[in-house]
Design a protein around this motif. Structure first.
Motif, mmCIF file in Angstrom:
data_model
loop_
_atom_site.group_PDB
_atom_site.id
_atom_site.type_symbol
_atom_site.label_atom_id
_atom_site.label_comp_id
_atom_site.label_asym_id
_atom_site.label_seq_id
_atom_site.Cartn_x
_atom_site.Cartn_y
_atom_site.Cartn_z
ATOM 1 N N ARG A 181 0.825 -1.225 0.000
ATOM 2 C CA ARG A 181 0.000 0.000 0.000
ATOM 3 C C ARG A 181 0.849 1.261 0.000
ATOM 4 O O ARG A 181 1.807 1.354 0.755
ATOM 5 C CB ARG A 181 -0.840 0.045 1.278
ATOM 6 N N GLY A 182 0.490 2.219 -0.834
ATOM 7 C CA GLY A 182 1.133 3.535 -0.808
ATOM 8 C C GLY A 182 2.477 3.618 -1.506
ATOM 9 O O GLY A 182 3.019 4.708 -1.679
ATOM 10 N N LEU A 183 3.055 2.460 -1.900
ATOM 11 C CA LEU A 183 4.406 2.492 -2.484
ATOM 12 C C LEU A 183 4.377 2.881 -3.962
ATOM 13 O O LEU A 183 3.667 2.272 -4.755
ATOM 14 C CB LEU A 183 5.092 1.130 -2.331
ATOM 15 N N TYR A 184 5.136 3.912 -4.283
ATOM 16 C CA TYR A 184 5.341 4.329 -5.675
ATOM 17 C C TYR A 184 6.837 4.294 -5.954
ATOM 18 O O TYR A 184 7.645 4.597 -5.085
ATOM 19 C CB TYR A 184 4.824 5.746 -5.907
ATOM 20 N N SER A 185 7.209 3.909 -7.199
ATOM 21 C CA SER A 185 8.640 3.858 -7.524
ATOM 22 C C SER A 185 8.884 4.399 -8.929
ATOM 23 O O SER A 185 7.944 4.731 -9.653
ATOM 24 C CB SER A 185 9.132 2.403 -7.421
ATOM 25 N N VAL A 186 10.154 4.447 -9.283
ATOM 26 C CA VAL A 186 10.526 4.933 -10.612
ATOM 27 C C VAL A 186 10.118 3.889 -11.657
ATOM 28 O O VAL A 186 9.852 2.742 -11.333
ATOM 29 C CB VAL A 186 12.046 5.198 -10.685
ATOM 30 N N LEU A 187 10.082 4.296 -12.935
ATOM 31 C CA LEU A 187 9.694 3.354 -13.990
ATOM 32 C C LEU A 187 10.882 2.466 -14.334
ATOM 33 O O LEU A 187 12.035 2.888 -14.239
ATOM 34 C CB LEU A 187 9.232 4.119 -15.240
#
Ligand code: NAI
Ligand code: MG
Length: 304
Positions: free
Chosen positions: A185-191
């Motif tokens: 949940r809530g984790l965003y990362s680079v492409l």
């Protein structure tokens, strides 16, 4: 003075890379290095939480299991580092029970040497490369574990890794991060994405960003690289890139633009959001290349 330091530094690097290269190739030298080395213990590919230092008695009286350890490299203190999976040994399993943790979870606790990351990939490679894919005959490892040789055709196999292109995309003021359904949940990362055979790093980055968010990137600049054990064994090449501020509409629902304030705030968050918490952004932990790219981007924003 600084020239002298550089000379010393390069001489040491040359010297220790020479030692590691010769230890890779020389079974006796490797066995000798093992006597004073440090070992990272694993259990079915899960790392032991603390670094394990020499204690022969826990590894069987004859130390025979030690021979199954794999050379990783040399620490900053110039000590040979090895890894060993004790999963096959029932007595040892009992000894260390409860102290091993899934690497993905351990990763969020790591804040220093990256050796456990490489170790898992190397140990997994040995466990899945026990037979020659051409003859079907068993392969034998050398003492360092840097290669396996087919007992019938003498074909030599070396550890394999896949190249992954990783990119932090910016429109000048905001940065673009995405999430996969498997992320916490809530984790965003680079492409990121795997390079196809025959593709340059730049081509892979352009294709991945186009495929994943439908944007055209420009001004690609290389930052740094990292070995990564997931999903198998990857070599991550990290870059920065920009898109024209006029063309920032992303097609992926799970990719979003974030301001420097949002990112700066998220970098302070130490624990993952829990169920019931208000939705908040959570970033990849410090040892991840993604985290380094995000921090570099914030520093650049501060300078402009
Ligand atoms: N260390 C870091 O900071 C970062 C690490 N990563 C890692 O990079 C890896 C790749 O990123 P994704 O966005 O998932 O890649 P991706 O966008 O290429 O999608 C993964 C899919 O690519 C296919 N694929 C093509 N070649 C493959 C290969 N050699 N091995 C495995 N699958 C292959 C599979 O169908 C797989 O499901 C992931 O394991 C991710 O954890 C990604 C971003 C940052
Ligand atoms: Mg991807």
């Amino acid at each position: 003075n600084s020239f002298f330091c550089h000379c010393l530094f390069y001489r040491d690097i040359y010297y220790f890379s020479y030692i590691i290269t010769s230890t890779h190739e020389d079974d006796e030298a490797c066995a000798a290095a093992l006597k004073d080395g440090r070992i990272f213990l694993f259990h079915h590919l899960s790392p032991l939480l603390q670094l394990w230092t020499r204690n022969y008695s826990s590894l069987g009286s004859d130390g025979s299991l030690l021979k199954e350890s794999v050379l990783i490299g040399c620490s900053e203190q110039n000590q040979a580092q090895f890894c060993l999976d004790v999963g096959k040994n029932a007595a040892l399993e009992e000894n260390f029970k409860g102290n091993f943790i899934d690497l993905r979870k351990a990763f969020f606790l790591l804040d220093g040497p990256e050796a456990p990351l490489v170790s898992q990939a190397l140990l997994r490679w040995h466990q899945t490369s026990r037979f020659c894919s051409a003859t079907g005959q068993p392969t034998q490892r050398n003492q360092a574990g840097s290669q396996r040789v087919c007992s019938s055709s003498s074909t030599i196999y070396y550890p394999k890794m896949s190249t992954v292109a990783v990119v932090l995309v910016s429109d000048g003021k905001r940065c673009l991060l995405g999430r996969q359904s498997s992320f916490p949940r809530g984790l965003y990362s680079v492409l990121a994405g795997f390079c196809d055979m025959g593709e340059t790093l730049e081509e892979a980055l352009c294709r991945e960003v186009a495929e994943e968010v439908g944007l055209e990137i420009q001004s690609i600049s290389y930052s740094s690289s990292q070995h990564w054990p997931f999903p198998h064994s990857s070599f991550m090449l990290g870059c920065h890139a920009s898109v024209s501020p006029a063309h920032t509409q992303v097609k992926l629902e799970d990719a979003r633009w974030f301001t420097v304030e949002e990112i700066t705030h998220a970098l302070q968050v130490k624990t993952p959001p829990r169920r019931g918490d208000p939705p908040s952004l959570w970033l990849p932990p410090k040892p991840a290349l993604a985290n380094r790219l995000i921090r570099e981007w914030v520093e650049r924003q501060d300078r402009t």
